[in-house]
Design an enzyme around this catalytic site. Structure first.
Site, PDB file in Angstrom:
ATOM      1  N   GLY A  39       0.781  -1.233   0.000  1.00 50.66           N
ATOM      2  CA  GLY A  39       0.000   0.000   0.000  1.00 50.66           C
ATOM      3  C   GLY A  39       0.809   1.277   0.000  1.00 50.66           C
ATOM      4  N   THR A  58       1.681   3.114  -2.578  1.00 54.44           N
ATOM      5  CA  THR A  58       1.139   4.110  -3.496  1.00 54.44           C
ATOM      6  C   THR A  58      -0.133   4.742  -2.940  1.00 54.44           C
ATOM      7  OG1 THR A  58       2.109   2.971  -5.400  1.00 54.44           O
ATOM      8  CG2 THR A  58       0.323   4.528  -5.838  1.00 54.44           C
ATOM      9  N   LYS A  94       8.185   9.113  -8.111  1.00 55.33           N
ATOM     10  CA  LYS A  94       8.521   7.685  -8.075  1.00 55.33           C
ATOM     11  C   LYS A  94       9.833   7.543  -8.838  1.00 55.33           C
ATOM     12  CE  LYS A  94       7.227   3.169  -7.623  1.00 55.33           C
ATOM     13  NZ  LYS A  94       6.851   2.490  -6.380  1.00 55.33           N
ATOM     14  N   ASP A 107       1.522   3.056 -10.809  1.00 56.06           N
ATOM     15  CA  ASP A 107       1.764   3.811  -9.576  1.00 56.06           C
ATOM     16  C   ASP A 107       2.134   5.253  -9.897  1.00 56.06           C
ATOM     17  OD1 ASP A 107       1.299   1.477  -8.225  1.00 56.06           O
ATOM     18  OD2 ASP A 107       3.409   1.041  -7.806  1.00 56.06           O
ATOM     19  N   GLU A 122       8.155   8.144  -3.368  1.00 53.73           N
ATOM     20  CA  GLU A 122       7.780   6.760  -3.098  1.00 53.73           C
ATOM     21  C   GLU A 122       8.882   5.811  -3.561  1.00 53.73           C
ATOM     22  OE1 GLU A 122       4.744   3.289  -4.611  1.00 53.73           O
ATOM     23  OE2 GLU A 122       4.037   5.359  -4.741  1.00 53.73           O
ATOM     24  N   ALA A 124      10.743   2.019  -4.184  1.00 56.26           N
ATOM     25  CA  ALA A 124      10.331   0.800  -4.901  1.00 56.26           C
ATOM     26  C   ALA A 124      10.416  -0.386  -3.959  1.00 56.26           C
ATOM     27  CB  ALA A 124      11.232   0.578  -6.110  1.00 56.26           C
ATOM     28  N   GLY A 125       9.375  -1.230  -3.958  1.00 56.73           N
ATOM     29  CA  GLY A 125       9.421  -2.445  -3.148  1.00 56.73           C
ATOM     30  C   GLY A 125       9.614  -2.163  -1.676  1.00 56.73           C
ATOM     31  N   ASN A 182      -1.814  -0.563   7.170  1.00 59.41           N
ATOM     32  CA  ASN A 182      -2.700  -0.779   6.033  1.00 59.41           C
ATOM     33  C   ASN A 182      -3.045  -2.258   5.924  1.00 59.41           C
ATOM     34  OD1 ASN A 182      -4.074  -0.005   3.553  1.00 59.41           O
ATOM     35  ND2 ASN A 182      -2.390  -1.005   2.477  1.00 59.41           N
TER      36      ASN A 182
END
Length: 231
Positions: free
Chosen positions: A14, A16, A37, A60, A121, A123-124, A185
């Site tokens: 969660g 994104t 991103k 995303d 944001e 990655a992973g 989340n």
């Protein structure tokens, strides 16, 4: 300028939706808010229209752009758009590219000249590899260190989340970064002992819980932003 680095306990937890909600929350106090991103692995080719060139686009990245209040050049908000939906360092290798953290840092600083707030944001998970070659290794955690931003950790509530959250917290703190807050989340609606896990996280996370979102895939970021506390 206000800026945060959003990371997660794993992929698919969660990040994104949290980043988009954070963008909407920041827009209450800032006019120009943009999501970034730096590395997106897993893109579709979008044909250009009206003379504009085509581009690789990740869903995303599209969501972050939809939440942002300002449109910026792709080189600013998504320096690396890679076709294959695999680990970034492998996706880059398959595309004949090399992910350069220095280039991402330069893109971030260029973007920061035009906005009031940025949500970056990752990655992973926190230490997902971005670049690997003989004698060289760079991860998303190294990027967070270069940017020196306060970190927001998205905890995907499912079996195993306690270990993932506490290990990630240790790594963030060990790298000298500030854990500004965390988001709970729910990603498994049938997770056993959900409330007990949440209590353990509240007791042992070294930052405030900014939001607790139940299982609701249809929730809109602007709606989630109403229940998100800014750090």
């Amino acid at each position: 300028m206000t800026a945060y680095f959003v990371t997660g306990t794993d992929t698919g937890v969660g990040k994104t939706r949290s980043s988009c909600a954070l963008i909407h929350a920041l827009r209450r106090d800032h006019q120009r808010v943009v999501g970034m991103k730096p590395v997106a692995a897993g893109c579709d080719w979008i044909e250009g229209v009206d003379g504009h060139p085509g581009q690789w686009l990740n869903e995303d990245v599209a969501a972050l752009r939809a939440a942002s209040s300002l449109k910026v050049p792709p080189a600013f908000d998504n320096p690396y758009a890679l076709p294959d939906a695999v680990s970034p360092h492998i996706a880059a290798r398959n595309a004949g590219a090399v992910i350069d953290i220095g280039h991402i840092e330069a893109s971030f600083h260029a973007l920061s000249q035009h906005v009031d707030a940025v949500v970056v944001e990752g990655a992973g998970g926190f230490i997902v590899p971005l670049h690997e070659s003989p004698g060289e290794f760079a991860s998303s955690a190294d990027l967070a260190q270069r940017l020196r931003l306060p970190v927001i950790l998205v905890v995907g509530l499912r079996l195993g989340c306690l270990n993932h959250a506490l290990l990630t917290q240790e790594s963030i703190v060990a790298r000298g970064l500030t854990l500004a807050g965390w988001v709970a989340n729910v990603v498994d609606a049938d997770m056993p002992e959900q409330e007990a896990n949440l209590r353990t996280l509240r007791d042992h996370m070294q930052a405030p819980m900014l939001a607790h979102w139940g299982w609701d895939p249809a929730a809109e970021p602007a709606q989630l932003a109403q229940t998100l506390a800014l750090p």
